[in-house]
Design a protein around this motif. Structure first.
Motif, PDB file in Angstrom:
ATOM      1  N   ILE A  75      -7.031   6.721  -5.458  1.00  0.00           N
ATOM      2  CA  ILE A  75      -6.153   7.647  -6.265  1.00  0.00           C
ATOM      3  C   ILE A  75      -4.779   7.995  -5.987  1.00  0.00           C
ATOM      4  CG2 ILE A  75      -6.410   9.988  -7.169  1.00  0.00           C
ATOM      5  CD1 ILE A  75      -8.492   8.192  -8.407  1.00  0.00           C
ATOM      6  N   SER A  76      -4.691   8.071  -4.390  1.00  0.00           N
ATOM      7  CA  SER A  76      -3.551   8.601  -3.880  1.00  0.00           C
ATOM      8  C   SER A  76      -2.419   7.675  -4.263  1.00  0.00           C
ATOM      9  CB  SER A  76      -3.775   8.581  -2.387  1.00  0.00           C
ATOM     10  OG  SER A  76      -4.214   9.709  -2.114  1.00  0.00           O
ATOM     11  N   ARG A  77      -2.980   6.165  -4.171  1.00  0.00           N
ATOM     12  CA  ARG A  77      -1.688   5.272  -4.417  1.00  0.00           C
ATOM     13  C   ARG A  77      -1.689   5.197  -5.997  1.00  0.00           C
ATOM     14  NH1 ARG A  77       0.192   0.857  -1.685  1.00  0.00           N
ATOM     15  NH2 ARG A  77      -0.272   2.004   0.048  1.00  0.00           N
ATOM     16  N   LEU A  78      -2.473   5.275  -6.794  1.00  0.00           N
ATOM     17  CA  LEU A  78      -2.334   5.268  -8.198  1.00  0.00           C
ATOM     18  C   LEU A  78      -1.320   6.357  -8.568  1.00  0.00           C
ATOM     19  CD1 LEU A  78      -3.130   3.798 -10.881  1.00  0.00           C
ATOM     20  CD2 LEU A  78      -5.235   5.660 -11.051  1.00  0.00           C
ATOM     21  N   ALA A  79      -1.598   7.602  -7.961  1.00  0.00           N
ATOM     22  CA  ALA A  79      -0.828   8.801  -8.380  1.00  0.00           C
ATOM     23  C   ALA A  79       0.778   8.738  -7.756  1.00  0.00           C
ATOM     24  CB  ALA A  79      -1.478  10.071  -8.049  1.00  0.00           C
ATOM     25  N   GLY A  80       0.873   7.768  -6.723  1.00  0.00           N
ATOM     26  CA  GLY A  80       2.110   7.479  -5.997  1.00  0.00           C
ATOM     27  C   GLY A  80       2.379   8.474  -4.959  1.00  0.00           C
ATOM     28  N   LEU A  81       1.030   9.199  -4.626  1.00  0.00           N
ATOM     29  CA  LEU A  81       1.297  10.102  -3.353  1.00  0.00           C
ATOM     30  C   LEU A  81       1.302   9.440  -2.119  1.00  0.00           C
ATOM     31  CD1 LEU A  81      -1.607  12.654  -4.469  1.00  0.00           C
ATOM     32  CD2 LEU A  81       0.792  12.756  -4.907  1.00  0.00           C
ATOM     33  N   THR A  82       0.903   8.289  -2.103  1.00  0.00           N
ATOM     34  CA  THR A  82       0.999   7.440  -0.821  1.00  0.00           C
ATOM     35  C   THR A  82       1.663   6.015  -1.086  1.00  0.00           C
ATOM     36  OG1 THR A  82      -1.191   6.294  -1.056  1.00  0.00           O
ATOM     37  CG2 THR A  82      -1.112   8.440   0.401  1.00  0.00           C
ATOM     38  N   LYS A  83       2.687   5.577  -0.205  1.00  0.00           N
ATOM     39  CA  LYS A  83       3.076   4.426  -0.293  1.00  0.00           C
ATOM     40  C   LYS A  83       3.156   3.655   0.998  1.00  0.00           C
ATOM     41  CE  LYS A  83       6.878   6.272  -3.214  1.00  0.00           C
ATOM     42  NZ  LYS A  83       6.064   7.527  -3.381  1.00  0.00           N
ATOM     43  N   LYS A  84       3.653   2.419   1.180  1.00  0.00           N
ATOM     44  CA  LYS A  84       3.310   1.509   2.377  1.00  0.00           C
ATOM     45  C   LYS A  84       3.744   2.424   3.606  1.00  0.00           C
ATOM     46  CE  LYS A  84       3.910  -3.039   0.338  1.00  0.00           C
ATOM     47  NZ  LYS A  84       4.653  -4.119   0.096  1.00  0.00           N
ATOM     48  N   ASP A  85       4.829   3.109   3.576  1.00  0.00           N
ATOM     49  CA  ASP A  85       5.295   3.974   4.804  1.00  0.00           C
ATOM     50  C   ASP A  85       4.471   5.116   4.897  1.00  0.00           C
ATOM     51  OD1 ASP A  85       6.428   5.108   2.579  1.00  0.00           O
ATOM     52  OD2 ASP A  85       8.346   5.051   3.422  1.00  0.00           O
ATOM     53  N   THR A  86       3.727   5.652   4.043  1.00  0.00           N
ATOM     54  CA  THR A  86       3.026   6.854   4.230  1.00  0.00           C
ATOM     55  C   THR A  86       2.332   6.789   5.471  1.00  0.00           C
ATOM     56  OG1 THR A  86       2.819   7.174   2.029  1.00  0.00           O
ATOM     57  CG2 THR A  86       1.166   8.378   3.463  1.00  0.00           C
ATOM     58  N   PRO A  87       2.353   7.759   6.251  1.00  0.00           N
ATOM     59  CA  PRO A  87       1.449   7.869   7.770  1.00  0.00           C
ATOM     60  C   PRO A  87      -0.155   7.625   7.326  1.00  0.00           C
ATOM     61  CG  PRO A  87       3.158   9.671   7.664  1.00  0.00           C
ATOM     62  CD  PRO A  87       3.382   9.176   6.537  1.00  0.00           C
ATOM     63  N   THR A  88      -0.846   7.049   8.288  1.00  0.00           N
ATOM     64  CA  THR A  88      -2.167   6.704   8.036  1.00  0.00           C
ATOM     65  C   THR A  88      -2.883   8.225   8.021  1.00  0.00           C
ATOM     66  OG1 THR A  88      -1.943   4.531   9.104  1.00  0.00           O
ATOM     67  CG2 THR A  88      -4.446   6.118   9.051  1.00  0.00           C
ATOM     68  N   LEU A  89      -2.309   9.215   9.040  1.00  0.00           N
ATOM     69  CA  LEU A  89      -2.856  10.637   8.896  1.00  0.00           C
ATOM     70  C   LEU A  89      -2.827  11.046   7.662  1.00  0.00           C
ATOM     71  CD1 LEU A  89      -4.218  12.609  11.243  1.00  0.00           C
ATOM     72  CD2 LEU A  89      -1.874  13.420  11.392  1.00  0.00           C
ATOM     73  N   VAL A  90      -1.853  11.120   7.046  1.00  0.00           N
ATOM     74  CA  VAL A  90      -1.615  11.755   5.551  1.00  0.00           C
ATOM     75  C   VAL A  90      -2.550  11.158   4.493  1.00  0.00           C
ATOM     76  CG1 VAL A  90      -0.071  11.925   3.568  1.00  0.00           C
ATOM     77  CG2 VAL A  90       0.851  12.657   6.095  1.00  0.00           C
ATOM     78  N   ALA A  91      -2.502   9.733   4.607  1.00  0.00           N
ATOM     79  CA  ALA A  91      -3.344   9.037   3.714  1.00  0.00           C
ATOM     80  C   ALA A  91      -5.134   9.296   3.741  1.00  0.00           C
ATOM     81  CB  ALA A  91      -3.127   7.834   3.643  1.00  0.00           C
TER      82      ALA A  91
END
Length: 485
Positions: free
Chosen positions: A172-188
């Motif tokens: 869901i996060s990736r589909l909504a554009g909330l996380t990207k390749k450089d998003t910190p793991t902690l946030v994801a």
């Protein structure tokens, strides 16, 4: 916490808790009605706190998704049902939240970590005791051989469902554009925890065609699962520091509760700044050469009480007694072992052997258990001091549901106050260390004594107890009295 002798080496303090949802020293449960619809201690995020059926419905709808690599067994059927149900939720909630059409994941993949013929996300699955979302392939996979059966044994069917709801949260996060390749793991990871909480709210509201979840022990078991997924406790010099960080149990529980309480829109607000603000000064790494553990003794118990006196400066500090029988003769409160507060004599009575037992640490190799250690015991001790603070404050009863949650809140305040070293008159230094918060919330969930009133009675919902404790961690004494009058 970390107490040390004036000239000597520092020793850590942590808290102990049972690894299952039953404890030898447990609070009783308060019953009744609260006066405020907004601050009702008998509700969970606006829902009644009740026990009832939890798990697969007797006449559940069958899975709507196929699974690649399945052996056709019951655990894969449970996982497929979970994914199908999670997609039923997101089919509506995603468009409502993000104003975009929902796209299900491309494929579900099962493997046995004991086998040699599997692959997931380009990785050999032999020995891969895990579940995950593969970003390049948009697939979700799981180990049916070790991981899911272990989760089912420890936390029931909903433990399996929760893990898969978390993995779908990544999608869901990736589909909504909330996380990207450089998003910190902690946030994801914490966004995924939050999305998992939003789905679990939907199940608890009886909206699922496949699962049920009670807001009492059912939800408590789910929270226990969230705690067990915490990061391992690391020291400042550990080479794994900063690598693949997911968050402490306290942080992950907070993220889950955000989603459960406020829905998926709250999850979009989780970013590095929000996590930093929520973490504040709370330690996440142990100082070098420290274990974070302090044996529970008469001296250490006195040091904790002395530290509370310094931090809160009551005009009439409570006395401390190690005569456990003294709690039985209290005129206006029942015992709440291993630590009790008697308002009539303004005395904290400690059953030291029982407190020591509560503070014992579990096998560190048992990574699937709740957080255990000495701060389980010390947090209960601090909670009884917080009852003395409430008595001195005046104007509030000590034997109500509100008092139970007020005590949890004030214990959260006290815990954070100990992030700075406190030097006692005997020359000991008390300070919070990494792991202490996780041990405290584990205890709050399993036995409820930190979130109990003067008689050791608490509210039914571990969710509400932890929520009250977190309020104290993130605010102050005045807020606790206002929130729980």
């Amino acid at each position: 916490m970390s107490p040390s002798r004036r000239p000597g080496t520092r020793i850590g303090v942590a808290a102990a808790v049972c690894a299952v949802l039953a404890a030898t020293a447990c609070s009783t449960t308060l019953q009744g009605n609260a006066v405020s619809v907004f601050d009702d201690p008998f509700r969970v995020a606006g829902m009644p706190a009740t026990d009832g059926p939890t798990g697969v419905r007797p006449n559940a709808e069958p899975p709507a998704r196929d699974v690649e690599g399945t052996d056709g067994g019951a655990i894969d059927e449970l996982a497929a049902s979970a994914i199908s149900d999670i997609e039923d939720y997101w089919a509506v909630a995603y468009e409502e939240t993000f104003d975009e059409k929902f796209r299900p994941v491309a494929e579900l993949i099962s493997w046995d970590a004991n086998g040699f013929d599997g692959e997931f996300c380009g990785e050999d699955t032999y020995g891969l005791i895990n579940a995950g979302y593969c970003y390049p392939d948009r697939t979700i996979g799981w180990d049916r051989g070790e991981l899911l059966p272990g989760l089912q044994r420890a936390h029931g069917d909903m433990g399996v469902v929760m893990v898969l709801a978390h993995e779908y949260g990544h999608a869901i996060s990736r589909l909504a554009g909330l996380t990207k390749k450089d998003t910190p793991t902690l946030v994801a990871e914490q966004q995924a925890d939050c999305f998992g909480g939003a789905y679990m709210r939907w199940v608890a509201e009886d909206s699922s065609a496949r699962f049920t979840l009670s807001t009492g022990e059912g939800l408590n078991n789910v929270l226990a699962g969230v705690i067990s997924f915490r990061d391992p406790l690391l020291a400042e010099n550990d080479p794994d520091v900063g690598f693949d960080e997911h968050g402490t149990a306290f942080e992950r529980l907070s993220a889950f509760q955000f989603g459960f309480t406020d829905g998926p829109s709250a999850c979009a607000a989780i970013d590095p700044a929000e996590i930093d603000q929520r973490r504040g000064e709370l330690p996440v790494l142990l100082p070098e050469d420290q274990t974070g553990e302090l044996p529970v003794t008469e001296d250490s118990t006195r040091s904790i009480i002395d530290a509370m006196g310094i931090l809160f400066s009551p005009k009439n500090p409570p006395a401390l007694s190690f005569d456990a029988d003294e709690a039985e003769s209290c005129a206006d409160a029942r015992p709440s072992p291993p630590a009790s507060f008697c308002p009539a004599t303004n005395t904290i009575v400690v059953d030291l052997p029982a407190l020591e037992e509560m503070g014992a640490q579990a096998d560190p190799q048992d990574g699937g258990s709740l957080a255990t250690g000495d701060n389980m015991a010390y947090s209960v001790l601090v909670s009884r001091y917080m009852l003395a603070i409430q008595q001195e404050h005046g104007g509030a009863a000590l034997d109500t549901a509100e008092a139970a949650l007020r005590t949890a809140c004030l214990t959260g305040v006290a815990t954070v106050k100990m992030t700075e070293d406190v030097t006692t008159p005997d020359g000991d230094t008390i300070a919070l260390t990494a792991g202490d918060i996780d041990e405290a919330v584990s205890g709050i969930l399993t036995n409820g004594l930190v979130a109990s009133d003067v008689n050791g009675a608490s509210v039914p919902s571990g969710f509400s107890r932890i929520d009250a404790f977190r309020l104290g961690v993130l605010s102050d004494t005045e807020r606790c009295f206002k929130r729980f009058p």
